[in-house]
Design an enzyme around this catalytic site. Structure first.
Site, PDB file in Angstrom:
ATOM      1  N   HIS A  54       0.725  -1.558   0.246  1.00  0.00           N
ATOM      2  CA  HIS A  54       0.062  -0.121   0.262  1.00  0.00           C
ATOM      3  C   HIS A  54       0.753   1.184  -0.114  1.00  0.00           C
ATOM      4  CE1 HIS A  54       0.710  -0.716   4.333  1.00  0.00           C
ATOM      5  NE2 HIS A  54       0.241   0.451   4.224  1.00  0.00           N
ATOM      6  N   HIS A  56       1.312   3.715   1.984  1.00  0.00           N
ATOM      7  CA  HIS A  56       1.840   4.542   2.932  1.00  0.00           C
ATOM      8  C   HIS A  56       3.093   4.450   3.125  1.00  0.00           C
ATOM      9  CE1 HIS A  56      -1.746   4.058   5.674  1.00  0.00           C
ATOM     10  NE2 HIS A  56      -2.309   4.519   4.674  1.00  0.00           N
ATOM     11  N   ASP A  58       6.155   4.220   5.179  1.00  0.00           N
ATOM     12  CA  ASP A  58       6.571   3.564   6.142  1.00  0.00           C
ATOM     13  C   ASP A  58       6.839   2.778   5.309  1.00  0.00           C
ATOM     14  OD1 ASP A  58       4.110   3.522   6.954  1.00  0.00           O
ATOM     15  OD2 ASP A  58       4.177   1.915   8.643  1.00  0.00           O
ATOM     16  N   HIS A 112      -7.851  -0.778   5.750  1.00  0.00           N
ATOM     17  CA  HIS A 112      -6.257  -0.407   6.156  1.00  0.00           C
ATOM     18  C   HIS A 112      -6.365   1.026   5.636  1.00  0.00           C
ATOM     19  CE1 HIS A 112      -2.693   0.843   8.357  1.00  0.00           C
ATOM     20  NE2 HIS A 112      -2.268   0.779   7.083  1.00  0.00           N
TER      21      HIS A 112
HETATM   22 FE    FE Z   1       3.049   0.421   7.937  1.00  0.00          FE
HETATM   23 ZN    ZN Z   2       0.332   1.585   6.276  1.00  0.00          ZN
END
Ligand code: FE
Ligand code: ZN
Length: 239
Positions: A54, A56, A58, A112
């Site tokens: 995904h 994000h 991080d 998420h």
């Molecule tokens: Fe994460």
């Molecule tokens: Zn995430």
């Protein structure tokens, strides 16, 4: 094929999937480039693919630098083409992604984020679940609904029980506290927590888990319907 666990940032896991015959590798969710480069240095491993679960930061933070250095190809969900840096190959739900000796089935598992996917290396029985399924937990709902997350977890629950689970963060111990609080009689869970603590004491990751363990110990996978799942997800946010 072997998986190397690379710790990144505070508590992230990136994974190198190395084909030992060809010494070609994929990296799953490179949070940052430096620890990956450090691992690859002086080893004759050819990093060819970046797989993102995904968008994000991080999970994609190392994309640009790694692509620049190794000229690798970035693979991510079609719907996230505008928010995964340097994306080259767009993949979608139920597709098989196949390159060199790597072969993974893609599952779209929103909740998420709306564009979250998992990479299931079905021949090796390994799945990379990002921030959807954690060991003893599941991801927060940033963009999706309870129902989406519940359905996404149900997809993973259908896989063979000896499937190894590789998730995005070392949250297992914190997650275990929530599981115990809500499932105090679970003997299997207590056994697992002993192993988790032993690993952490030796500075070893608690990953991979197995689907079998998660089905028996992860309170979110044990939720029998959407209502009880949603309630647990709310409780966890304030735990
Ligand atoms: Fe994460
Ligand atoms: Zn995430």
């Amino acid at each position: 094929m072997r998986v190397e666990i690379i710790k990144c940032l505070q508590d992230n896991f990136s994974y190198l999937i190395i084909d030992e015959k060809t010494m070609i590798a994929c990296v799953v969710d490179p949070s940052e480039a430096t620890p990956i480069i450090k691992f690859l240095e002086n080893k004759k491993i050819n990093l060819k693919y970046i797989l993102n679960t995904h968008h994000h930061y991080d999970h994609v933070g190392g994309n640009t630098e790694l692509k620049k250095k190794y000229n690798c190809c970035v693979i991510g969900f079609k719907g996230d083409k505008d928010r995964i840096p340097e994306i080259d190959i767009l993949i979608e739900d139920d597709q098989i992604w196949k390159k060199d000796n790597f072969e993974a089935k893609i599952y779209h598992i929103p909740g998420h984020t709306t564009g979250h996917i998992a990479f299931h290396f079905f021949k090796e029985k390994k799945i990379f679940t990002g921030d959807t399924l954690f060991s003893l937990g599941c991801g927060r709902l940033f963009e999706g609904t309870y129902e989406q997350m519940f359905n996404s977890l149900n997809k993973i629950k259908q896989l063979p029980k000896d499937t190894e689970i590789y998730c995005g963060h070392e949250y297992t111990l914190q997650n275990s506290n929530f599981c115990v609080a809500n499932d105090p009689e679970n003997f299997k869970l207590k056994e697992k927590i002993i192993k988790i603590k032993n690993n952490l004491k030796k500075n070893l990751p608690t990953i991979p888990s197995t689907l079998q363990d998660e089905l028996e110990c992860n309170i979110f996978l044990k939720a029998k319907d959407l209502k009880s799942f949603s309630k647990l997800r709310d409780l966890k946010d304030n735990f």
